[in-house]
Design a protein around this motif. Structure first.
Motif, PDB file in Angstrom:
ATOM      1  N   GLY A 104       0.781  -1.226   0.000  1.00 32.06           N
ATOM      2  CA  GLY A 104       0.000   0.000   0.000  1.00 32.06           C
ATOM      3  C   GLY A 104       0.815   1.278   0.000  1.00 32.06           C
ATOM      4  N   LEU A 105       2.120   1.185  -0.151  1.00 36.80           N
ATOM      5  CA  LEU A 105       2.965   2.385  -0.123  1.00 36.80           C
ATOM      6  C   LEU A 105       2.697   3.296  -1.316  1.00 36.80           C
ATOM      7  CD1 LEU A 105       6.482   0.971   0.851  1.00 36.80           C
ATOM      8  CD2 LEU A 105       5.006   2.440   2.243  1.00 36.80           C
ATOM      9  N   HIS A 106       2.773   4.590  -1.066  1.00 36.88           N
ATOM     10  CA  HIS A 106       2.756   5.563  -2.157  1.00 36.88           C
ATOM     11  C   HIS A 106       4.196   5.656  -2.643  1.00 36.88           C
ATOM     12  CE1 HIS A 106      -1.354   6.764  -1.434  1.00 36.88           C
ATOM     13  NE2 HIS A 106      -1.069   6.839  -0.147  1.00 36.88           N
ATOM     14  N   ALA A 107       4.505   4.845  -3.660  1.00 38.62           N
ATOM     15  CA  ALA A 107       5.877   4.725  -4.129  1.00 38.62           C
ATOM     16  C   ALA A 107       5.880   4.394  -5.614  1.00 38.62           C
ATOM     17  CB  ALA A 107       6.596   3.633  -3.344  1.00 38.62           C
ATOM     18  N   ARG A 108       7.042   4.565  -6.202  1.00 36.38           N
ATOM     19  CA  ARG A 108       7.247   4.214  -7.609  1.00 36.38           C
ATOM     20  C   ARG A 108       8.542   3.419  -7.711  1.00 36.38           C
ATOM     21  NH1 ARG A 108      11.576   7.024  -9.073  1.00 36.38           N
ATOM     22  NH2 ARG A 108      11.960   9.045  -8.146  1.00 36.38           N
ATOM     23  N   PRO A 109       8.657   2.571  -8.716  1.00 33.92           N
ATOM     24  CA  PRO A 109       9.935   1.892  -8.924  1.00 33.92           C
ATOM     25  C   PRO A 109      10.983   2.910  -9.384  1.00 33.92           C
ATOM     26  CG  PRO A 109       8.161   0.796 -10.120  1.00 33.92           C
ATOM     27  CD  PRO A 109       7.624   2.096  -9.615  1.00 33.92           C
ATOM     28  N   GLY A 110      12.146   2.855  -8.788  1.00 35.56           N
ATOM     29  CA  GLY A 110      13.223   3.757  -9.178  1.00 35.56           C
ATOM     30  C   GLY A 110      13.691   3.474 -10.602  1.00 35.56           C
ATOM     31  N   ALA A 111      14.084   4.522 -11.305  1.00 35.33           N
ATOM     32  CA  ALA A 111      14.499   4.388 -12.704  1.00 35.33           C
ATOM     33  C   ALA A 111      15.794   3.595 -12.853  1.00 35.33           C
ATOM     34  CB  ALA A 111      14.670   5.778 -13.323  1.00 35.33           C
ATOM     35  N   ALA A 112      16.696   3.685 -11.874  1.00 36.34           N
ATOM     36  CA  ALA A 112      18.001   3.025 -11.989  1.00 36.34           C
ATOM     37  C   ALA A 112      17.997   1.594 -11.457  1.00 36.34           C
ATOM     38  CB  ALA A 112      19.065   3.839 -11.248  1.00 36.34           C
ATOM     39  N   THR A 113      17.165   1.312 -10.460  1.00 35.22           N
ATOM     40  CA  THR A 113      17.234   0.011  -9.794  1.00 35.22           C
ATOM     41  C   THR A 113      15.936  -0.784  -9.830  1.00 35.22           C
ATOM     42  OG1 THR A 113      16.569   0.911  -7.649  1.00 35.22           O
ATOM     43  CG2 THR A 113      18.951   0.877  -8.152  1.00 35.22           C
ATOM     44  N   GLY A 114      14.806  -0.125  -9.969  1.00 35.18           N
ATOM     45  CA  GLY A 114      13.512  -0.794  -9.878  1.00 35.18           C
ATOM     46  C   GLY A 114      13.024  -0.964  -8.453  1.00 35.18           C
TER      47      GLY A 114
END
Length: 181
Positions: A99-109
């Motif tokens: 349920g986190l308000h998060a996105r996968p990072g562009a460099a690591t996922g």
């Protein structure tokens, strides 16, 4: 001689509160994990290196080592509940990770939390020390919110640092970060 009260002493040292995130690719898809940490340290500016420490044998550490990368989100003051929930054992925090308000990072996922300053890192080295493993990460990409109030951990609780009278220190000059030691 009695052992030193390391835990008691360290409770008096204010630390920032972060969420480290990693993942493991499984036959059923990518499984993300995230946990609250306060062991973040800056090691080098050139090359940009940071460190984190995890209990040896933890499932999170296993995921991080398997992926070879991770993200760290430095929590702003309003994220006490996120910090509390992600400080729980793996089965209890799994629901909160989803349920986190998060996105996968562009460099690591790895997950980067919305509204937080963040670092994405690739594993550079690891050291087993005592009952923990220290991981050294090369910072691949980063972003920050320059003036958001900080969340800190002190005396076993979460606190806010938001001092409008705080002195500004310019870190670009000599004499900072142990340059004269």
């Amino acid at each position: 001689m009695t052992p030193p009260d390391l835990r008691g002493v360290m409770r008096t040292f204010a630390t920032g509160v972060c969420v480290a995130s990693a993942y493991r690719d499984t036959p059923g898809g990518r499984r993300h994990d995230a946990m609250t940490v306060n062991s973040l340290g800056s090691i080098s500016l050139d090359p940009p290196l940071i460190c984190l420490s995890f209990r040896r044998g933890s499932g999170f550490l296993g995921d991080l080592l398997a992926a070879g990368c991770w993200a760290v989100s430095i929590l702003p003051a309003g994220e006490r509940e996120t910090a509390r929930r992600l400080a729980m054992p793996l089965p209890a925090r799994a629901t909160h990770v989803a349920g986190l308000h998060a996105r996968p990072g562009a460099a690591t996922g790895a997950l980067v939390l919305a509204g937080a300053s963040w670092l994405e890192c690739g594993l550079r080295q690891r050291f087993d020390l005592g009952d923990h493993t220290l991981v050294i990460g090369q910072v691949l990409t980063a972003g920050h919110h320059a003036r958001s109030p900080a969340l800190v951990f002190l005396h076993g609780g979460y606190h806010t640092v938001d001092d409008p009278q705080a002195a500004t220190v310019h870190l670009s000059g000599p004499g900072h970060w142990g340059e004269y030691c």
